[in-house]
Design a protein around this motif. Structure first.
Motif, PDB file in Angstrom:
ATOM      1  N   TYR A  36      -6.789  -3.548   1.053  1.00 38.84           N
ATOM      2  CA  TYR A  36      -6.836  -2.108   1.342  1.00 38.84           C
ATOM      3  C   TYR A  36      -8.247  -1.598   1.647  1.00 38.84           C
ATOM      4  O   TYR A  36      -8.432  -0.418   1.930  1.00 38.84           O
ATOM      5  N   VAL A  71     -10.665  -2.321  -7.039  1.00 41.45           N
ATOM      6  CA  VAL A  71     -10.701  -1.298  -8.104  1.00 41.45           C
ATOM      7  C   VAL A  71     -10.858  -1.986  -9.462  1.00 41.45           C
ATOM      8  O   VAL A  71     -10.745  -3.206  -9.576  1.00 41.45           O
ATOM      9  N   CYS A  96      -7.839   2.613 -10.712  1.00 46.00           N
ATOM     10  CA  CYS A  96      -6.440   2.694 -10.280  1.00 46.00           C
ATOM     11  C   CYS A  96      -5.730   3.687 -11.198  1.00 46.00           C
ATOM     12  O   CYS A  96      -5.533   3.396 -12.374  1.00 46.00           O
ATOM     13  N   PRO A  97      -5.342   4.860 -10.689  1.00 46.72           N
ATOM     14  CA  PRO A  97      -4.679   5.847 -11.546  1.00 46.72           C
ATOM     15  C   PRO A  97      -3.436   5.281 -12.241  1.00 46.72           C
ATOM     16  O   PRO A  97      -3.152   5.629 -13.386  1.00 46.72           O
ATOM     17  N   MET A  98      -2.703   4.386 -11.586  1.00 48.55           N
ATOM     18  CA  MET A  98      -1.510   3.823 -12.246  1.00 48.55           C
ATOM     19  C   MET A  98      -1.898   3.032 -13.502  1.00 48.55           C
ATOM     20  O   MET A  98      -1.201   3.082 -14.516  1.00 48.55           O
ATOM     21  N   ASN A 124      -2.073  -4.298 -12.580  1.00 48.43           N
ATOM     22  CA  ASN A 124      -2.625  -2.931 -12.495  1.00 48.43           C
ATOM     23  C   ASN A 124      -2.550  -2.274 -13.870  1.00 48.43           C
ATOM     24  O   ASN A 124      -1.863  -1.273 -14.082  1.00 48.43           O
ATOM     25  N   CYS A 181       2.521   4.313  -8.680  1.00 47.31           N
ATOM     26  CA  CYS A 181       1.343   4.375  -7.811  1.00 47.31           C
ATOM     27  C   CYS A 181       1.403   5.685  -7.029  1.00 47.31           C
ATOM     28  O   CYS A 181       2.398   5.936  -6.340  1.00 47.31           O
ATOM     29  N   ILE A 182       0.337   6.467  -7.115  1.00 49.93           N
ATOM     30  CA  ILE A 182       0.345   7.786  -6.464  1.00 49.93           C
ATOM     31  C   ILE A 182       0.387   7.660  -4.940  1.00 49.93           C
ATOM     32  O   ILE A 182       0.699   8.626  -4.258  1.00 49.93           O
ATOM     33  N   VAL A 183       0.081   6.499  -4.401  1.00 52.13           N
ATOM     34  CA  VAL A 183       0.120   6.308  -2.946  1.00 52.13           C
ATOM     35  C   VAL A 183       1.530   5.879  -2.507  1.00 52.13           C
ATOM     36  O   VAL A 183       2.128   6.480  -1.608  1.00 52.13           O
ATOM     37  N   HIS A 184       2.088   4.870  -3.152  1.00 49.57           N
ATOM     38  CA  HIS A 184       3.402   4.342  -2.729  1.00 49.57           C
ATOM     39  C   HIS A 184       4.560   5.238  -3.142  1.00 49.57           C
ATOM     40  O   HIS A 184       5.565   5.322  -2.447  1.00 49.57           O
ATOM     41  N   GLU A 209       6.050  -1.268  -4.817  1.00 53.59           N
ATOM     42  CA  GLU A 209       5.662  -0.060  -5.560  1.00 53.59           C
ATOM     43  C   GLU A 209       6.316   1.196  -4.961  1.00 53.59           C
ATOM     44  O   GLU A 209       6.141   2.297  -5.479  1.00 53.59           O
ATOM     45  N   CYS A 269      -5.352   5.166  -0.347  1.00 54.66           N
ATOM     46  CA  CYS A 269      -5.806   5.102  -1.735  1.00 54.66           C
ATOM     47  C   CYS A 269      -7.310   5.416  -1.738  1.00 54.66           C
ATOM     48  O   CYS A 269      -8.112   4.585  -1.292  1.00 54.66           O
ATOM     49  N   MET A 272      -9.679   2.825  -3.194  1.00 49.96           N
ATOM     50  CA  MET A 272      -9.919   1.621  -2.402  1.00 49.96           C
ATOM     51  C   MET A 272     -10.898   1.887  -1.251  1.00 49.96           C
ATOM     52  O   MET A 272     -11.379   0.960  -0.614  1.00 49.96           O
TER      53      MET A 272
HETATM   54 FE1  SF4 Z   1      -3.619   1.851  -7.811  1.00 49.48          FE
HETATM   55 FE2  SF4 Z   1      -1.866   2.524  -5.922  1.00 49.48          FE
HETATM   56 FE3  SF4 Z   1      -4.472   2.579  -5.342  1.00 49.48          FE
HETATM   57 FE4  SF4 Z   1      -3.190   0.237  -5.725  1.00 49.48          FE
HETATM   58  S1  SF4 Z   1      -2.831   1.707  -4.084  1.00 49.48           S
HETATM   59  S2  SF4 Z   1      -5.175   0.843  -6.575  1.00 49.48           S
HETATM   60  S3  SF4 Z   1      -1.695   0.808  -7.317  1.00 49.48           S
HETATM   61  S4  SF4 Z   1      -3.392   3.855  -6.850  1.00 49.48           S
END
Ligand code: SF4
Ligand code: 13P
Length: 313
Positions: A36, A71, A96-98, A124, A181-184, A209, A269, A272
């Motif tokens: 990423y 991350v 990584c917020p998750m 994660n 995951c806030i992105v997926h 995710e 993200c 990333m």
């Molecule tokens: Fe965390 Fe999602 Fe970013 Fe991966 S893409 S580092 S799971 S927030």
């Protein structure tokens, strides 16, 4: 005539690359990058991969310094596996917020409540959560990890979407934690329908995710590197990619001539994207920010990670 001198970005990038490569050799360093990362960081890395490939590399590399462009949990994993090495995270605040959605205390409470269950921690997670877990997994091996366990009941944390995806392939009872995951998790079934309308000949590949209703509408579900391998090998020419947009750089590089569209342009993200070439160079110059994990935590987290890496491929 008035002239304004603007920095020549190409020249700057070339100079940064030259300095990074020179210092990398001097420091005996290897640069690892997640799929990423921004293209220029991917392009300077010795290895670009998914979380499992990065962990495997960190466990087996013989260089003295590892610069892990990703991350925090990825760098902690590398530091746990190679405690004698200097492991650097160029963007100190890339998290990584998750991974922050579950704490070691919560895992201990779950163990008391479900004493017969095994605990599977997605990579994660923090080192402290891994230390409370039986085994780790990544998106590339989650089903195999769960199937390897003797227990019939499995606490799966922190990603509820990956947990539900794994539950489709096992008879075991999966108890998902409520992280995501806030992105997926933001990708929608409506986006898949719209992408199919816009790209009727494309195959839709999504990450596990993603939400169950997105997975239901996809053609295939893979880890990030799994998507690259599949797209390169497939006779198909066009693909819609349901993961963080950074993967498109690897896809276009490794599968020239094929067409890739992101499922969502919002799938970015921010963590990333915090690593750039200047931070990679600064990390190599200063051997900092360095990540270490206290040995009392690392020793238990290492057992959980090693159990995963020791499974047959
Ligand atoms: Fe965390 Fe999602 Fe970013 Fe991966 S893409 S580092 S799971 S927030
Ligand atoms: P993988 O590259 O292991 O599929 O993981 C995706 C991810 O979200 C890493 O943060």
């Amino acid at each position: 005539m008035i002239t304004i001198s603007t920095p020549d970005t190409h020249q700057d990038t070339a100079e940064l690359r030259r300095q990074i490569n020179a210092l990398k050799a001097e420091r005996d360093a290897t640069i690892l990058a997640h799929n990423y990362l921004v293209p220029e960081v991917q392009d300077i890395a010795d290895l670009v991969g998914d979380s499992l490939e990065l962990a495997r590399a960190a466990a087996t590399l013989d260089s003295e310094v590892i610069v892990l462009c990703g991350v925090d949990f990825m760098v902690e994993t590398a530091a746990i596996l190679s405690p004698a090495k200097t492991v650097l995270l160029p963007a100190a605040d890339a998290c990584c917020p998750m991974a922050e959605m579950v704490t070691p205390g919560e895992v201990r409470v779950l163990r008391e409540r479900f004493p017969d269950a095994a605990v599977v921690a997605y990579v994660n997670t923090s080192a402290a959560v891994k230390a409370e877990s039986d085994i780790c997994c990544t998106s590339a091996n989650a089903v195999a990890v769960v199937e390897s366990l003797a227990a019939e009941q499995v606490i799966f944390l922190p990603d509820r979407n990956l947990a539900r995806y794994v539950a489709r392939f096992t008879e075991k009872e999966i108890l998902p934690w409520d992280g995501y995951c806030i992105v997926h998790d933001r990708m929608t079934a409506g986006e898949v329908t719209a992408a199919r309308r816009a790209h009727p000949d494309a195959e839709v590949l999504v990450h596990p995710e993603c939400r169950p209703e997105v997975i239901d509408l996809a053609d295939h579900v893979f880890s990030t590197s799994g998507m690259v391998r599949y797209a390169c090998a497939s006779p198909g020419r066009e693909f819609v990619i349901g993961t963080e947009v950074g993967l498109l750089h690897q896809l276009e590089k490794k599968c020239p001539g094929k067409i890739f569209s992101p499922l969502s342009n919002k799938a970015v993200c921010v963590n990333m994207k915090k690593t750039d070439l200047a931070k990679v160079l600064a990390a190599l110059e200063r051997l900092n920010p360095r990540v270490t994990v206290p040995e009392e935590t690392a020793v238990r987290a290492r057992t959980a990670i090693r159990r995963m890496l020791d499974l047959p491929r």
